[in-house]
Write a protein that holds these residues in place. Structure first.
Motif, PDB file in Angstrom:
ATOM      1  N   MET A   1     -11.782  -0.867   7.120  1.00 45.21           N
ATOM      2  CA  MET A   1     -10.597  -1.341   7.853  1.00 45.21           C
ATOM      3  C   MET A   1      -9.329  -0.878   7.123  1.00 45.21           C
ATOM      4  N   GLU A   2      -8.365  -0.359   7.895  1.00 44.32           N
ATOM      5  CA  GLU A   2      -7.130   0.122   7.309  1.00 44.32           C
ATOM      6  C   GLU A   2      -6.325  -1.043   6.749  1.00 44.32           C
ATOM      7  N   LYS A   3      -5.825  -0.860   5.517  1.00 48.23           N
ATOM      8  CA  LYS A   3      -5.062  -1.931   4.877  1.00 48.23           C
ATOM      9  C   LYS A   3      -3.760  -2.180   5.632  1.00 48.23           C
ATOM     10  N   LYS A   4      -3.405  -3.468   5.772  1.00 48.19           N
ATOM     11  CA  LYS A   4      -2.126  -3.848   6.352  1.00 48.19           C
ATOM     12  C   LYS A   4      -1.144  -4.109   5.219  1.00 48.19           C
ATOM     13  N   TYR A   5      -0.151  -3.263   5.140  1.00 48.23           N
ATOM     14  CA  TYR A   5       0.825  -3.381   4.059  1.00 48.23           C
ATOM     15  C   TYR A   5       1.926  -4.368   4.423  1.00 48.23           C
ATOM     16  N   THR A   6       2.449  -5.037   3.402  1.00 50.08           N
ATOM     17  CA  THR A   6       3.571  -5.949   3.585  1.00 50.08           C
ATOM     18  C   THR A   6       4.824  -5.331   2.958  1.00 50.08           C
ATOM     19  N   ILE A   7       5.954  -5.952   3.226  1.00 51.23           N
ATOM     20  CA  ILE A   7       7.202  -5.478   2.617  1.00 51.23           C
ATOM     21  C   ILE A   7       7.101  -5.531   1.094  1.00 51.23           C
ATOM     22  N   LYS A   8       6.415  -6.548   0.582  1.00 52.62           N
ATOM     23  CA  LYS A   8       6.252  -6.643  -0.877  1.00 52.62           C
ATOM     24  C   LYS A   8       5.467  -5.455  -1.417  1.00 52.62           C
ATOM     25  N   ASP A   9       4.427  -5.036  -0.662  1.00 53.47           N
ATOM     26  CA  ASP A   9       3.655  -3.854  -1.081  1.00 53.47           C
ATOM     27  C   ASP A   9       4.555  -2.612  -1.119  1.00 53.47           C
ATOM     28  N   ILE A  10       5.351  -2.429  -0.072  1.00 55.29           N
ATOM     29  CA  ILE A  10       6.239  -1.261   0.002  1.00 55.29           C
ATOM     30  C   ILE A  10       7.234  -1.279  -1.155  1.00 55.29           C
ATOM     31  N   ALA A  11       7.786  -2.457  -1.439  1.00 57.58           N
ATOM     32  CA  ALA A  11       8.752  -2.579  -2.533  1.00 57.58           C
ATOM     33  C   ALA A  11       8.123  -2.200  -3.863  1.00 57.58           C
TER      34      ALA A  11
END
Length: 332
Positions: A1-11
């Motif tokens: 399953m493709e990971k769902k990134y959050t804004i915290k991950d992007i930061a």
């Protein structure tokens, strides 16, 4: 399953702050071109799709308040909370507040909670049913979110609560004046608010010179089934008190049911008194005598405290609201 990134991950991947990523997503001008390019590259690489709900929460005209309530699995006795929420919702619109509500059952859920995932959009969090060493406090601190508790808690400096000590003392005096001293005091989980209520009852026995052996304090009466079983067991053991004092009006219906199934009359054989004054309590048969929360005043004080925290005022202090005894027909 493709990971769902959050804004915290992007930061984290871009080496910038949560707010910087938010500014880039919302096309705000005050971001350096090199930083914007770096964030956009990470967004492209991860196929990140901003949460439109979270973007809407960032509106400057609306202040976002998270209501976080902890429940035990199987707990079905929180109508008082619904009454309080109705008052909060009614007041929220006129004050430009957006109320976000979530239930937490276990600390393992916090990783995916709104408190964690939407922390950058939350102005203040109000914590209900705090446990000892509650992880929600640590999470709010780490995220830099101002927080307060409903009901006093030694781990939280700011709270809005019932004056539980005064309420319990008044119930005890009311019963003692009627010659009722053999009381079973039924409470929920052994959290700070319930310990305070239990201690207040014990102290009132001492002040009046009544043997504490005449008082039974029972914790973890969290659902109707366990309350019904407990009361039925008391009847069977011939150790029936003169009064069941139930911390929560809707729990009293299970006490009524157990007593009436065994042919016992309320209040002629056993008295029952509650704590809350939820609307339905006046329609029990007989109508329930109860220590009533002032829900409207509690809601007003919660918002007044939130206002101060939003404005970053110094010296915000705890507030207590006095409950009021509502005398009906369930105590002889």
């Amino acid at each position: 399953m493709e990971k769902k990134y959050t804004i915290k991950d992007i930061a984290q991947m871009a080496g910038v702050s949560f707010k910087t990523v938010s500014r880039v997503i919302n096309h705000e001008p005050n971001v350096r071109p090199e930083t914007r390019r770096k964030v956009l590259e990470v967004i492209e690489q991860t196929h990140f799709k901003p949460n439109l709900f979270a973007k809407n929460l960032q509106s400057k005209s609306v202040k976002n308040i998270l209501i976080s309530i902890r429940k035990a699995h199987g707990q079905n006795t929180t109508q008082w909370f619904d009454v309080l929420m109705s008052h909060l919702m009614r007041l929220a619109g006129s004050r430009s507040y957006n109320l976000i509500y979530e239930v937490v059952y276990d600390d393992s859920e916090l990783e995916h909670s709104m408190l964690e995932r939407l922390s950058g959009f939350i102005g203040v969090v109000i914590l209900f049913y705090l446990e000892d060493n509650d992880k929600r406090i640590e999470l709010a601190r780490r995220s830099g979110i101002p927080y307060l508790s409903f009901e006093k808690n030694r781990s939280v400096p700011v709270s809005v609560s019932n004056n539980n000590r005064k309420g319990v003392e008044e119930v005890a005096r009311f019963l003692f004046e009627r010659g009722l001293t053999r009381i079973c005091f039924m409470l929920g989980a052994e959290i700070e608010v319930n310990r305070e209520r239990a201690e207040a009852m014990l102290q009132t026995y001492k002040w009046h010179g009544i043997p504490p052996e005449r008082l039974e304090i029972v914790f973890y009466m969290n659902n109707l089934e366990s309350i019904h079983r407990f009361v039925t067991g008391k009847i069977g053991s011939k150790e029936l008190p003169e009064v069941f004092f139930v911390s929560g009006d809707e729990k009293a219906i299970a006490v009524y049911s157990a007593l009436q199934e065994q042919g016992l009359r309320i209040p002629e054989d056993v008295s029952v008194i509650g704590f809350d004054n939820i609307p339905i309590s006046s329609y029990y048969s007989p109508p329930l005598t109860t220590m009533g929360q002032d829900f409207e005043r509690l809601a007003l004080e919660l918002f007044a405290t939130v206002d101060k925290m939003m404005d970053r005022e110094e010296g915000v202090i705890p507030v207590e609201v006095n409950p009021r005894l509502i005398v009906r027909k369930s105590v002889r």
